[in-house]
Design a protein around this motif. Structure first.
Motif, PDB file in Angstrom:
ATOM      1  N   ASP A 199       0.824  -1.206   0.000  1.00 60.01           N
ATOM      2  CA  ASP A 199       0.000   0.000   0.000  1.00 60.01           C
ATOM      3  C   ASP A 199       0.861   1.260   0.000  1.00 60.01           C
ATOM      4  O   ASP A 199       2.091   1.213   0.129  1.00 60.01           O
ATOM      5  CB  ASP A 199      -0.976   0.000   1.181  1.00 60.01           C
ATOM      6  CG  ASP A 199      -0.272   0.047   2.528  1.00 60.01           C
ATOM      7  OD1 ASP A 199       0.930   0.340   2.568  1.00 60.01           O
ATOM      8  OD2 ASP A 199      -0.940  -0.209   3.553  1.00 60.01           O
ATOM      9  N   ASP A 200       0.188   2.417  -0.144  1.00 64.77           N
ATOM     10  CA  ASP A 200       0.903   3.686  -0.286  1.00 64.77           C
ATOM     11  C   ASP A 200       1.684   4.055   0.981  1.00 64.77           C
ATOM     12  O   ASP A 200       2.791   4.603   0.900  1.00 64.77           O
ATOM     13  CB  ASP A 200      -0.091   4.813  -0.616  1.00 64.77           C
ATOM     14  CG  ASP A 200      -0.677   4.657  -2.005  1.00 64.77           C
ATOM     15  OD1 ASP A 200      -0.081   3.911  -2.812  1.00 64.77           O
ATOM     16  OD2 ASP A 200      -1.735   5.256  -2.285  1.00 64.77           O
ATOM     17  N   GLU A 201       1.110   3.765   2.135  1.00 64.97           N
ATOM     18  CA  GLU A 201       1.806   4.115   3.375  1.00 64.97           C
ATOM     19  C   GLU A 201       3.091   3.308   3.516  1.00 64.97           C
ATOM     20  O   GLU A 201       4.141   3.843   3.923  1.00 64.97           O
ATOM     21  CB  GLU A 201       0.900   3.866   4.580  1.00 64.97           C
ATOM     22  CG  GLU A 201       1.532   4.302   5.900  1.00 64.97           C
ATOM     23  CD  GLU A 201       0.649   4.004   7.100  1.00 64.97           C
ATOM     24  OE1 GLU A 201       1.092   4.280   8.231  1.00 64.97           O
ATOM     25  OE2 GLU A 201      -0.474   3.488   6.906  1.00 64.97           O
ATOM     26  N   PRO A 299       1.263  21.923  -0.064  1.00 63.91           N
ATOM     27  CA  PRO A 299       0.856  20.510  -0.082  1.00 63.91           C
ATOM     28  C   PRO A 299       1.391  19.735  -1.277  1.00 63.91           C
ATOM     29  O   PRO A 299       1.588  18.521  -1.188  1.00 63.91           O
ATOM     30  CB  PRO A 299      -0.672  20.586  -0.111  1.00 63.91           C
ATOM     31  CG  PRO A 299      -1.010  21.931   0.443  1.00 63.91           C
ATOM     32  CD  PRO A 299       0.108  22.835   0.018  1.00 63.91           C
ATOM     33  N   ALA A 300       1.647  20.423  -2.387  1.00 69.47           N
ATOM     34  CA  ALA A 300       2.112  19.720  -3.580  1.00 69.47           C
ATOM     35  C   ALA A 300       3.527  19.172  -3.406  1.00 69.47           C
ATOM     36  O   ALA A 300       3.911  18.206  -4.071  1.00 69.47           O
ATOM     37  CB  ALA A 300       2.070  20.663  -4.787  1.00 69.47           C
ATOM     38  N   VAL A 301       4.293  19.767  -2.512  1.00 70.68           N
ATOM     39  CA  VAL A 301       5.682  19.345  -2.310  1.00 70.68           C
ATOM     40  C   VAL A 301       5.772  18.208  -1.301  1.00 70.68           C
ATOM     41  O   VAL A 301       6.697  17.405  -1.337  1.00 70.68           O
ATOM     42  CB  VAL A 301       6.532  20.549  -1.841  1.00 70.68           C
ATOM     43  CG1 VAL A 301       7.982  20.152  -1.598  1.00 70.68           C
ATOM     44  CG2 VAL A 301       6.469  21.657  -2.876  1.00 70.68           C
ATOM     45  N   ALA A 302       4.804  18.120  -0.393  1.00 75.30           N
ATOM     46  CA  ALA A 302       4.854  17.126   0.685  1.00 75.30           C
ATOM     47  C   ALA A 302       4.754  15.713   0.124  1.00 75.30           C
ATOM     48  O   ALA A 302       3.938  15.425  -0.754  1.00 75.30           O
ATOM     49  CB  ALA A 302       3.729  17.367   1.684  1.00 75.30           C
ATOM     50  N   GLU A 303       5.620  14.827   0.634  1.00 75.15           N
ATOM     51  CA  GLU A 303       5.645  13.428   0.194  1.00 75.15           C
ATOM     52  C   GLU A 303       4.884  12.579   1.209  1.00 75.15           C
ATOM     53  O   GLU A 303       5.475  11.950   2.089  1.00 75.15           O
ATOM     54  CB  GLU A 303       7.088  12.955   0.047  1.00 75.15           C
ATOM     55  CG  GLU A 303       7.872  13.733  -1.003  1.00 75.15           C
ATOM     56  CD  GLU A 303       9.338  13.336  -1.040  1.00 75.15           C
ATOM     57  OE1 GLU A 303       9.747  12.571  -0.139  1.00 75.15           O
ATOM     58  OE2 GLU A 303      10.047  13.786  -1.942  1.00 75.15           O
ATOM     59  N   ILE A 304       3.547  12.580   1.102  1.00 74.95           N
ATOM     60  CA  ILE A 304       2.704  11.828   2.032  1.00 74.95           C
ATOM     61  C   ILE A 304       1.717  10.993   1.228  1.00 74.95           C
ATOM     62  O   ILE A 304       1.418  11.288   0.066  1.00 74.95           O
ATOM     63  CB  ILE A 304       1.947  12.776   2.992  1.00 74.95           C
ATOM     64  CG1 ILE A 304       1.063  13.739   2.198  1.00 74.95           C
ATOM     65  CG2 ILE A 304       2.914  13.545   3.864  1.00 74.95           C
ATOM     66  CD1 ILE A 304       0.172  14.596   3.084  1.00 74.95           C
ATOM     67  N   PHE A 312      -3.261  15.380   7.922  1.00 73.88           N
ATOM     68  CA  PHE A 312      -2.419  16.563   7.749  1.00 73.88           C
ATOM     69  C   PHE A 312      -3.258  17.826   7.546  1.00 73.88           C
ATOM     70  O   PHE A 312      -2.813  18.913   7.903  1.00 73.88           O
ATOM     71  CB  PHE A 312      -1.461  16.355   6.579  1.00 73.88           C
ATOM     72  CG  PHE A 312      -0.263  15.520   6.933  1.00 73.88           C
ATOM     73  CD1 PHE A 312       0.942  16.104   7.269  1.00 73.88           C
ATOM     74  CD2 PHE A 312      -0.335  14.133   6.944  1.00 73.88           C
ATOM     75  CE1 PHE A 312       2.049  15.340   7.610  1.00 73.88           C
ATOM     76  CE2 PHE A 312       0.753  13.359   7.278  1.00 73.88           C
ATOM     77  CZ  PHE A 312       1.954  13.963   7.612  1.00 73.88           C
ATOM     78  N   ASP A 313      -4.442  17.691   6.977  1.00 74.04           N
ATOM     79  CA  ASP A 313      -5.337  18.850   6.855  1.00 74.04           C
ATOM     80  C   ASP A 313      -5.736  19.385   8.226  1.00 74.04           C
ATOM     81  O   ASP A 313      -5.954  20.590   8.403  1.00 74.04           O
ATOM     82  CB  ASP A 313      -6.596  18.461   6.067  1.00 74.04           C
ATOM     83  CG  ASP A 313      -6.327  18.366   4.573  1.00 74.04           C
ATOM     84  OD1 ASP A 313      -5.435  19.092   4.102  1.00 74.04           O
ATOM     85  OD2 ASP A 313      -7.000  17.568   3.895  1.00 74.04           O
ATOM     86  N   ILE A 314      -5.836  18.502   9.205  1.00 71.14           N
ATOM     87  CA  ILE A 314      -6.197  18.917  10.562  1.00 71.14           C
ATOM     88  C   ILE A 314      -5.000  19.538  11.279  1.00 71.14           C
ATOM     89  O   ILE A 314      -5.106  20.600  11.903  1.00 71.14           O
ATOM     90  CB  ILE A 314      -6.747  17.710  11.358  1.00 71.14           C
ATOM     91  CG1 ILE A 314      -8.031  17.180  10.709  1.00 71.14           C
ATOM     92  CG2 ILE A 314      -7.009  18.109  12.813  1.00 71.14           C
ATOM     93  CD1 ILE A 314      -8.534  15.891  11.322  1.00 71.14           C
ATOM     94  N   GLN A 315      -3.841  18.896  11.173  1.00 71.15           N
ATOM     95  CA  GLN A 315      -2.682  19.332  11.956  1.00 71.15           C
ATOM     96  C   GLN A 315      -1.908  20.485  11.325  1.00 71.15           C
ATOM     97  O   GLN A 315      -1.071  21.100  12.004  1.00 71.15           O
ATOM     98  CB  GLN A 315      -1.731  18.153  12.166  1.00 71.15           C
ATOM     99  CG  GLN A 315      -2.279  17.100  13.117  1.00 71.15           C
ATOM    100  CD  GLN A 315      -1.225  16.104  13.547  1.00 71.15           C
ATOM    101  OE1 GLN A 315      -0.196  15.936  12.889  1.00 71.15           O
ATOM    102  NE2 GLN A 315      -1.466  15.434  14.675  1.00 71.15           N
ATOM    103  N   LYS A 316      -2.170  20.816  10.078  1.00 70.39           N
ATOM    104  CA  LYS A 316      -1.380  21.868   9.441  1.00 70.39           C
ATOM    105  C   LYS A 316      -1.638  23.251  10.037  1.00 70.39           C
ATOM    106  O   LYS A 316      -0.802  24.156   9.902  1.00 70.39           O
ATOM    107  CB  LYS A 316      -1.658  21.896   7.933  1.00 70.39           C
ATOM    108  CG  LYS A 316      -3.040  22.399   7.559  1.00 70.39           C
ATOM    109  CD  LYS A 316      -3.207  22.445   6.055  1.00 70.39           C
ATOM    110  CE  LYS A 316      -4.569  23.008   5.651  1.00 70.39           C
ATOM    111  NZ  LYS A 316      -4.735  23.046   4.187  1.00 70.39           N
ATOM    112  N   THR A 317      -2.792  23.420  10.722  1.00 72.32           N
ATOM    113  CA  THR A 317      -3.098  24.714  11.339  1.00 72.32           C
ATOM    114  C   THR A 317      -2.678  24.776  12.807  1.00 72.32           C
ATOM    115  O   THR A 317      -2.928  25.780  13.469  1.00 72.32           O
ATOM    116  CB  THR A 317      -4.608  24.994  11.236  1.00 72.32           C
ATOM    117  OG1 THR A 317      -5.331  23.931  11.882  1.00 72.32           O
ATOM    118  CG2 THR A 317      -5.050  25.090   9.777  1.00 72.32           C
TER     119      THR A 317
END
Length: 540
Positions: A199-201, A299-304, A312-317
């Protein structure tokens, strides 16, 4: 046939199969097509990025029965022998074990003989930086002017250790680390050929742990495939490599953002009791916070993985960029200290608690103050909400308390002593000046004449900088010249001055318990000085 690991089984066999080094592959192909093959090459770069593989492919391209060609057939006798490292015309030498001058002398003697079955006799020297300086010196002449049938290809991970005289005789190619995207594509392709799912993770963890080395990534993948019959998941990879569960990292990140020190200490305690590596936990937290920072900026640069985007949408703020930088610095310091500490858990706890403290960058505070000043009405009123007014008032109170705690007279004496040490002749006027503290951020100096006035002005900028450094305040300084009374009003005998060790220390001799009358009247300022000493001044 014995089992071949993925790193050997899927080793590239031609230029087009080499991943992430297209800039080198294309240059070598052009050189072969234009018949501009050099006599010496130096391949440098990180481990596992394709240096030795590229050297073998170049050897096959030069010695293929159809060659020199940019597409070696891979089936002729020469190509097969080179792939198996059994060709007598392509010699792979380990620089670590053949680094002495005797081995290089033997090499110099052998290059005189022509190749047996191929067009070129090729020497591939791995770990070339481990060759001794004497051995390099012995190789210089041969490397610069070898026989026309000889090609040298040296590979090294530490180019800076290669002598400049060797570097100047080679064509140098710098290999780069392989990107995560290129690794993921290659691993997925291998998965299709070998019949396993991942899987991706799990892919993200593999590429991150490899550090840009394709060989490391394939070794880790081989380990994961060998120990798992089903689908390779992120949780399985974490357990296999001894990494912490993702929910622990997410939980402690939230605790740091909220400043919940009790939850932070509880999490560290659980990690320690469950036997996880404290150093590995700090590294995992550092990598997670880095990904959060990059995702919050771009977000486009992040390798997740796509599964982690909601998290990450929650923790980015949760943090500002300046706080991210501070936390990264603190974690780096913690890791450095934990390596040498007898109890690394203590170091980790202290730094995590420090990371949870509220933090504001200086630039942010300046912007907040500027916004507050813009919102204040010219009439003296305030258009700020009550909460902001309270914040401004409390900040002002704190400033006043700090200012009140500074004794400017004491600081002045320190400044005078510091300047006199550097300028003993020109700074005498500072000794003679008397100081009067007007308020918490301003003083007034009184001098006896124009000469002292001009002398002090020369040190005005230096005095302001010293006040700023010692008190943190912008202290304003005024200078006035004392009006000297006429000789009839006051004589030199009226005041007796006794010099002390400390600057600006004067004593006045006065007669005590004398009744003042018109004949013995003294100037008012002398009378005030006498009162300070609890005496009465009398004109003699």
């Amino acid at each position: 046939m014995s089992y071949l690991v993925f790193a050997r089984k899927f080793r590239p066999q031609n230029f087009d199969e080499v991943i992430g080094q297209e800039h080198i592959s294309q240059t070598l192909k052009n050189a072969i097509c234009e018949k501009r093959v050099a006599h010496a090459y130096l391949f440098s770069g990180p481990r596992g990025c394709g240096k030795t593989t590229m050297a073998r492919i170049l050897a096959k391209a030069l010695n293929c029965k159809n060659g020199p060609t940019i597409e070696p057939c891979g089936v002729c006798e020469n190509c097969l022998e080179i792939s198996k490292s059994s060709s007598i015309d392509v010699l792979e030498i380990d620089g670590a074990s053949n680094n002495g001058i005797d081995e290089i002398r033997a090499l110099r003697e052998n290059v005189k003989f022509s190749s047996a079955n191929s067009k070129y006799k090729i020497y591939i020297i791995d770990e070339a930086h481990q060759i001794t300086s004497q051995a390099f010196n012995a190789l210089l002449k041969t490397l610069e002017e070898p026989p026309p049938h000889v090609v040298f290809i040296m590979a090294t991970t530490e180019q800076h250790k290669i002598p400049a005289t060797i570097l100047s005789r080679c064509q140098r190619y710098r290999f780069k680390l392989i990107s995560s995207a290129e690794m993921i594509c290659a691993i997925k392709d291998i998965g299709q050929k070998e019949g396993f799912e991942i899987d991706d993770e799990a892919l993200s963890i593999l590429t991150s742990a490899s550090g840009g080395s394709m060989r490391d990534a394939l070794s880790l993948l081989d380990q994961a495939v060998s120990s798992n019959a089903g689908k390779i998941t992120g949780n399985y990879i974490r357990e296999l490599f001894g990494l912490l569960p993702k929910d622990i990292i997410v939980s402690i990140t939230d605790s740091i953002a909220k400043g919940d020190i009790q939850a932070i200490l509880k999490t560290v305690k659980e990690i320690f009791e469950q036997g996880y590596n404290i150093l590995q936990f700090a590294r995992d937290l550092r990598d997670h916070l880095r990904n959060v920072m990059i995702y919050s900026i771009n977000p486009a640069v992040a390798e997740i993985s796509s599964e982690d985007k909601k998290l990450f949408d929650i923790q980015k703020t949760s943090f500002t960029v300046s706080r991210h930088l501070r936390m990264n610095n603190l974690l780096s310091k913690a890791l450095e200290e934990m390596r040498w500490h007898d109890h690394p858990r203590i170091i980790l706890e202290m730094y995590l608690l420090k990371m949870s403290e509220p933090y504001y960058d200086v630039g942010e505070l300046i912007n907040i103050i500027s916004d507050l000043e813009k919102n204040v009405k010219v009439s003296g009123g305030s258009s700020l909400p009550f909460e902001k007014q309270s914040a401004v008032q409390s900040e002002s109170c704190v400033t006043d308390e700090v200012s009140a705690s500074v004794d400017l007279a004491i600081v002045w004496n320190e400044i005078v002593s510091e300047i006199i040490k550097k300028h003993p002749l020109t700074a005498v006027a500072l000794k003679r000046a008397s100081i009067e503290v007007k308020d918490v951020s301003s003083i007034q100096l009184t001098v006896s004449g124009q000469f002292d006035y001009d002398s002090i002005l020369e040190f005005q900028e230096q005095i302001s900088e010293l006040f700023q450094r010692k008190t943190g305040l912008n202290v304003t300084m005024g200078i006035v010249i004392e009006e000297v009374a006429s000789k009839n009003e006051i004589a030199e005998e009226d005041i007796v001055i006794k010099k002390e060790n400390s600057p600006q220390s004067f004593e006045y001799g006065v007669e005590e318990n004398c009744k003042e009358n018109a004949e013995t009247a003294v100037p008012k300022h002398i009378e005030e000085i006498a009162k300070k000493f609890g005496s009465i001044a009398k004109k003699i």
